[in-house]
Design a protein around this motif. Structure first.
Motif, mmCIF file in Angstrom:
data_model
loop_
_atom_site.group_PDB
_atom_site.id
_atom_site.type_symbol
_atom_site.label_atom_id
_atom_site.label_comp_id
_atom_site.label_asym_id
_atom_site.label_seq_id
_atom_site.Cartn_x
_atom_site.Cartn_y
_atom_site.Cartn_z
ATOM 1 N N ARG A 50 6.403 8.089 -8.581
ATOM 2 C CA ARG A 50 7.991 7.904 -8.567
ATOM 3 C C ARG A 50 8.707 6.818 -9.369
ATOM 4 N N SER A 51 9.834 6.883 -10.090
ATOM 5 C CA SER A 51 9.984 5.071 -9.980
ATOM 6 C C SER A 51 10.067 4.198 -9.577
ATOM 7 N N THR A 52 10.337 3.105 -10.340
ATOM 8 C CA THR A 52 10.043 1.565 -9.906
ATOM 9 C C THR A 52 11.310 1.553 -8.628
ATOM 10 N N SER A 53 12.639 1.829 -9.142
ATOM 11 C CA SER A 53 13.754 1.530 -8.271
ATOM 12 C C SER A 53 13.576 2.583 -7.736
ATOM 13 N N GLU A 54 13.238 3.542 -7.633
ATOM 14 C CA GLU A 54 13.107 4.583 -6.483
ATOM 15 C C GLU A 54 12.108 4.235 -4.977
ATOM 16 N N VAL A 55 10.930 3.126 -5.906
ATOM 17 C CA VAL A 55 9.917 3.053 -4.947
ATOM 18 C C VAL A 55 10.462 1.039 -4.361
ATOM 19 N N ALA A 56 11.037 0.421 -4.831
ATOM 20 C CA ALA A 56 12.042 -0.525 -4.724
ATOM 21 C C ALA A 56 13.178 0.291 -2.878
ATOM 22 N N ARG A 57 13.344 1.086 -3.541
ATOM 23 C CA ARG A 57 14.643 1.126 -2.451
ATOM 24 C C ARG A 57 13.705 2.208 -1.386
ATOM 25 N N MET A 58 12.577 2.816 -1.606
ATOM 26 C CA MET A 58 12.234 3.211 -0.608
ATOM 27 C C MET A 58 11.525 2.126 0.749
ATOM 28 N N VAL A 59 10.522 0.513 -0.034
ATOM 29 C CA VAL A 59 9.841 -0.205 0.342
ATOM 30 C C VAL A 59 10.787 -1.149 0.832
ATOM 31 N N GLY A 60 11.947 -0.853 0.339
ATOM 32 C CA GLY A 60 13.074 -2.399 0.944
ATOM 33 C C GLY A 60 11.923 -3.470 -0.095
ATOM 34 N N MET A 61 12.154 -3.452 -1.042
ATOM 35 C CA MET A 61 12.328 -4.042 -1.958
ATOM 36 C C MET A 61 12.897 -4.940 -2.382
ATOM 37 N N HIS A 62 12.988 -6.084 -3.643
ATOM 38 C CA HIS A 62 13.414 -6.076 -5.101
ATOM 39 C C HIS A 62 12.809 -5.276 -5.976
ATOM 40 N N PRO A 63 13.263 -4.726 -7.078
ATOM 41 C CA PRO A 63 12.436 -4.265 -7.592
ATOM 42 C C PRO A 63 12.042 -4.902 -9.106
ATOM 43 N N GLU A 64 12.198 -5.793 -9.169
ATOM 44 C CA GLU A 64 11.492 -6.676 -9.581
ATOM 45 C C GLU A 64 9.588 -6.982 -8.991
ATOM 46 N N SER A 65 10.117 -7.316 -8.126
ATOM 47 C CA SER A 65 8.249 -7.343 -7.404
ATOM 48 C C SER A 65 7.767 -6.407 -6.982
ATOM 49 N N VAL A 66 8.613 -5.110 -7.365
ATOM 50 C CA VAL A 66 8.019 -3.922 -7.305
ATOM 51 C C VAL A 66 7.773 -3.620 -8.654
ATOM 52 N N ARG A 67 8.449 -3.527 -9.609
ATOM 53 C CA ARG A 67 7.729 -3.905 -11.027
ATOM 54 C C ARG A 67 6.609 -4.941 -11.316
ATOM 55 N N ARG A 68 6.672 -5.613 -10.533
ATOM 56 C CA ARG A 68 5.056 -6.973 -10.792
ATOM 57 C C ARG A 68 4.063 -5.851 -10.114
ATOM 58 N N MET A 99 1.293 -1.078 -0.077
ATOM 59 C CA MET A 99 0.033 -0.364 -0.205
ATOM 60 C C MET A 99 0.614 1.078 -0.147
ATOM 61 N N ARG A 100 1.794 1.303 0.685
ATOM 62 C CA ARG A 100 3.058 2.400 0.396
ATOM 63 C C ARG A 100 3.742 2.420 -0.911
ATOM 64 N N ALA A 101 3.942 1.141 -1.473
ATOM 65 C CA ALA A 101 4.933 1.585 -2.874
ATOM 66 C C ALA A 101 3.127 2.539 -4.301
ATOM 67 N N VAL A 102 1.682 1.974 -3.999
ATOM 68 C CA VAL A 102 0.735 2.549 -3.949
ATOM 69 C C VAL A 102 0.783 3.998 -4.549
ATOM 70 N N GLU A 103 0.997 4.625 -2.923
ATOM 71 C CA GLU A 103 0.896 5.536 -2.617
ATOM 72 C C GLU A 103 1.867 6.549 -3.268
ATOM 73 N N LEU A 104 3.431 5.652 -3.534
ATOM 74 C CA LEU A 104 4.544 6.728 -3.934
ATOM 75 C C LEU A 104 4.812 6.213 -5.444
ATOM 76 N N PHE A 105 4.003 5.337 -5.976
ATOM 77 C CA PHE A 105 3.562 4.616 -7.238
ATOM 78 C C PHE A 105 2.714 6.231 -8.003
ATOM 79 N N GLU A 106 1.664 6.343 -7.048
ATOM 80 C CA GLU A 106 0.041 8.382 -7.798
ATOM 81 C C GLU A 106 1.114 8.726 -7.162
#
Length: 171
Positions: A38-56, A28-35
């Motif tokens: 923010r870029s996928t790599s930036e969101v991945a770094r901010m939520v502490g997840m692998h960029p591939e998971s964030v792309r999915r 849900m935090r990633a959704v806020e950042l998508f809205e």
């Protein structure tokens, strides 16, 4: 901050989030950042997840919005007994085993299974009876103390005080 206000703060108890709840909060935090664009790599770094998971997650979000990233209820076979049946079983078991025609007031898995079948009409396997008792009813294994009915504590104390020393000396 006064000691009175500190005690109020320390009295508040917050249960820790479960792993599924934490994962959903992260999505849900990633959704806020998508809205926010923010870029996928930036969101991945901010939520502490692998960029591939964030792309999915982003693909799912683009297709179905935030609800697509919410937790889904657990799957699997539904329990054979609903909550009202479980409460009826609890009430029956609390009456004791003798109230149900058993000789001793002692519950075994087989006896509980018989009572469950009488009360609900549902026949459970031993493993399911165990799960019912431990998970749904919160009961635990209790083993009865093995002690002779004829046991006389005063006679035991007398024997230990008088007879045992006499026997010990006789060696």
């Amino acid at each position: 901050m006064s000691s009175e206000s500190q005690s109020v703060v320390s009295d508040v108890s917050v249960l820790p989030l479960t792993r599924p709840q934490l994962a959903e909060a992260r999505r849900m935090r990633a959704v806020e950042l998508f809205e926010q664009g923010r870029s996928t790599s930036e969101v991945a770094r901010m939520v502490g997840m692998h960029p591939e998971s964030v792309r999915r997650w982003k693909r799912l979000w683009e297709q179905g919005g935030a609800p697509a990233l919410r937790r889904r209820p657990a799957t699997g076979r539904p329990p054979k007994l609903d909550d009202t049946q479980v409460e009826a079983v609890r009430a029956a078991l609390e009456q004791g085993a003798q109230a149900h025609g058993f000789e001793a007031d002692l519950w075994t898995l087989e006896r509980v299974g018989v009572v469950v079948e009488r009360v609900t009409g549902v026949k459970l396997a031993r493993a399911s009876v165990w799960r019912l008792l431990t998970s749904r009813l919160g009961w635990s294994l209790q083993r009865p103390r093995r002690q002779a009915v004829e046991r006389d504590e005063s006679e035991i104390a007398r024997w230990v005080a008088r007879e045992w020393p006499r026997i010990k000396k006789g060696r």
